[in-house]
Structure formats: structure tokens, C-alpha cells
Design an enzyme around this catalytic site. Sequence first.
Site, PDB file in Angstrom:
ATOM      1  N   CYS A   1       0.807  -1.221   0.000  1.00  0.00           N
ATOM      2  CA  CYS A   1       0.000   0.000   0.000  1.00  0.00           C
ATOM      3  C   CYS A   1       0.842   1.273   0.000  1.00  0.00           C
ATOM      4  CB  CYS A   1      -0.955  -0.007   1.186  1.00  0.00           C
ATOM      5  SG  CYS A   1      -2.067  -1.433   1.168  1.00  0.00           S
TER       6      CYS A   1
ATOM      7  N   HIS B   1      -2.186   8.584   5.828  1.00  0.00           N
ATOM      8  CA  HIS B   1      -2.499   7.282   5.223  1.00  0.00           C
ATOM      9  C   HIS B   1      -3.912   6.876   5.632  1.00  0.00           C
ATOM     10  CE1 HIS B   1      -1.540   3.521   3.299  1.00  0.00           C
ATOM     11  NE2 HIS B   1      -1.698   2.821   4.405  1.00  0.00           N
TER      12      HIS B   1
ATOM     13  N   GLU C   1      -0.310   5.912  13.440  1.00  0.00           N
ATOM     14  CA  GLU C   1      -0.088   7.131  12.670  1.00  0.00           C
ATOM     15  C   GLU C   1      -0.454   8.370  13.487  1.00  0.00           C
ATOM     16  OE1 GLU C   1      -0.805   8.851   8.168  1.00  0.00           O
ATOM     17  OE2 GLU C   1      -2.209   7.354   8.955  1.00  0.00           O
TER      18      GLU C   1
ATOM     19  N   LYS D   1      -9.250   8.346   2.252  1.00  0.00           N
ATOM     20  CA  LYS D   1      -9.863   7.013   2.184  1.00  0.00           C
ATOM     21  C   LYS D   1     -11.288   6.984   2.732  1.00  0.00           C
ATOM     22  CE  LYS D   1      -5.485   4.455   2.187  1.00  0.00           C
ATOM     23  NZ  LYS D   1      -4.532   5.589   2.300  1.00  0.00           N
TER      24      LYS D   1
ATOM     25  N   HIS E   1      -9.677   2.231   0.077  1.00  0.00           N
ATOM     26  CA  HIS E   1      -8.239   2.000   0.052  1.00  0.00           C
ATOM     27  C   HIS E   1      -7.859   1.321  -1.263  1.00  0.00           C
ATOM     28  CE1 HIS E   1      -4.223   1.372   1.099  1.00  0.00           C
ATOM     29  NE2 HIS E   1      -4.339   0.737   2.254  1.00  0.00           N
TER      30      HIS E   1
ATOM     31  N   PHE F   1       1.914  -3.297   4.013  1.00  0.00           N
ATOM     32  CA  PHE F   1       2.284  -4.602   4.541  1.00  0.00           C
ATOM     33  C   PHE F   1       3.764  -4.853   4.232  1.00  0.00           C
ATOM     34  CE2 PHE F   1      -2.006  -7.129   4.567  1.00  0.00           C
ATOM     35  CZ  PHE F   1      -2.490  -6.260   5.531  1.00  0.00           C
TER      36      PHE F   1
END
Length: 409
Positions: free
Chosen positions: A163, A303, A314, A332, A337, A396
Amino acid sequence: MTEPVAITGLGLITPAGTDTDATWKVVHAGQGSAASPDPALAGLPVDFSCRVPLSAEALDDRVGRASWRMSRNAKLAVVAAREAVRDAGLDPTAWNGDRVAVVVGCGFGGEAERAAQERRLSEHGPDLISALTIPLIIPNMAAGEVAIDLKAHGPGLATATACAAGATAIATAHTLLRAGLCDIAVAGGTEAASSRLTTSGFWRAGALSQRTGDITGASRPFAADRDGFVMSEGAGILVLERYEDAVARGGEPRALLVGSGSTTDAHHPTAPHPDAHSAEKALRTALTMAGLAPHDIDHVNAHGTSTRLNDAGEAAMIARALPHRPSVTAAKGVLGHSLGAAGAVEAALTVLTLQHCTVPPIANLRVPAPEFDLDCVTGHPRPQNVRTAVTHSFGFGGHNVVLALTRAS
């Protein structure tokens, strides 16, 4: 401080719209999500996603005669790249293609095409699968098809940092330009991975929202009751040039990319490190490269996945590294996403925030979780004289990428 890189063109195709202006209009309003029931996911525990509002036939028409050989993610990348190059005022038939780089991130490759060919193999045997099976599914072909379409013969790279892939692509292009390895870089990310297998896999991992009774409210970054992200697709492509080159040819920079930072958690295959110190290091690296101090940052494009772990880490990192509480948004909530495309889409939206001096609200967020010390923009767009911003991307594998951008003038 390094020499700045000019962002001269933007191209977007997302669930909010089929070009940059349409996407910005919906994200800027921030009044709801693009999620809807997904017939391809019928019968699964999570049966909704965010899809680009174009039929397969309409997308093929946009791509043209080469569309028959491309996966959906490659088609999205080609459409976005053409818009970005056109927006930059460049002509691929006239440029020196040897000096044009293409860097496109992608997490999965042709996921729908892989599933289709596996079905054919199972039902009919190897003789009846497509001879194009491999180029349809490998993740570098979006970059390859963009290069073919634009006649770009310079460095061609495909980043696969999950991502963070779109942001990694932009950071890589930044490096190529600074090293003198190209004069123009077409960079960003693309993804079309919402299949039954990937959706089930993310659901089993506990990453997806299960608000099947509230689809448009399912993605809610930084909310106390967030329960996961919504699968999405799309592409975001930026054109980057050295600032002096852009000005010399009469180009009009939309914004400047002044720093980038990349780190790895080296902690867990899927879970971010709870203290987010490696993510913070990526932020501080980007600021150092840009010659900026933390208090110089006016705005954060987060993010913001709407997952329990990502948003908590975050939020803690932002509060610790940027204690003056710059404004925070997260696209998002509207877009879902888009995995490998997300970092590039959000970089483009950050450019637009700088240009328009207005911050989009976080859709579906009314009050941030009380433990988060963040100035989240909620409800309505916020007029703000944003001069300097950062955008975060995490993936990831523990990948962290931060881009630092400033207004062009």
C-alpha cells in the site's frame, strides 16, 4: 537541502471520478463514500467496494485499440498517465523518449485476469487459457504499458511495496531526477485488485470494515468506532521534472516535491509497529532532505486506513513529530483503500490542497477518537493557507514512505 523537483502534471482515475477535476470535487466535498454493493463479491462476508465509475467497455474506449491485451490495472494507469502528461503540457510524439522514466507502483497486478484464467484452466485445461496470461497478471506490466503508450525509453521500474507502492514510485522518480538519470519522470501507482480472493483474504486478516448495513459510512479514518478499510481501485500518476527544466520549457509547476523518506519497520508481516518510530524516521528524513523543520509543516495528508492499528500508530506519530497540530485529512473516507495506487492518488490530492489553499474533510468522521491529539478536518472543507505539506503511505511488510511538498510559488 536538495534541489526541488517540480510536479507539472496530474492524472487521476478513482471511484470519485474519471479525471483529476472530478475526483477533487468529490474528495473536497467529503460528504460520503464512493462505496457500493459489488456484484463480483456477492455472498462474501464483505460484499461491497469502491469501483471506478466506468464500465469495462467505456474504459476500453478510453484506452483505445491496445486495450485487448491489458489488465484493468494497466488500463487505469494508461488513462491516468495520459491525463498527467497532457496536464503538464508535454507531447510524447515530440519529446526525447530516451530521457523519460516511467515508475509505476502496483500491489497485486492483474488480479481479476488471474482469477479468470485460473477458472479457464480448471474448467477447460491449459490449451484454452490466454496466451497473454503472464503479461495480464504480472505487476510490472502497468509500467510497461504506460512506457509503450508514451514512447518512454528511459528507466522503467515497477515498485511493489504494497500500500506504499505509489508513494515509493514517486520517491524513486525523485531520486532518478536528482541523479540525472532522466529529465522527465512519469510516476505513480495503480490497482484493480478487488477480487473474491483478495477481499476474503483481507477479511480473514481482520483488515476490512464489516459495516454491510452502512456501506457509505464504512470507511471512517481516525474515528473511535472504525473497524477496517474498504477495498478500492484506481490510478494516480504525476509528471515530475527538475524545477529549472520545467521553467525553461515554459512549464507551470503545480507544486514542488522537496523531500522523501523511506524506512522499514522490520517488525511484522502485516501489523505496523505500534510505536511508529520507523514511520516517524521516514517523516524526519523527508524533512531533512527538504531543509524543513517540523513546525514548517502546515498540513498532513494521512495514510488513514480506518483500521484500528494503522490509525492509532499514525496518530501517535503525527502528535509526537508535529506537536504544533497541523491540519490532517485522509481521503480514504471517500475513496476507500486503493492499495498500491493510494500513495500516488493522495500525493496528487496533496498537490491540489496546496494549489487551492483548502483542506478536504475526512468523510464519515464526526469526532476523532478521544485518544488522538490531532487537528482532523471534519464536516466541511477548511480554507487554509497551506504552504508545506507531507503525505504518508504505509504498507504490509512494514514499508513507510513520506513525501514532503511545498507550494510552487
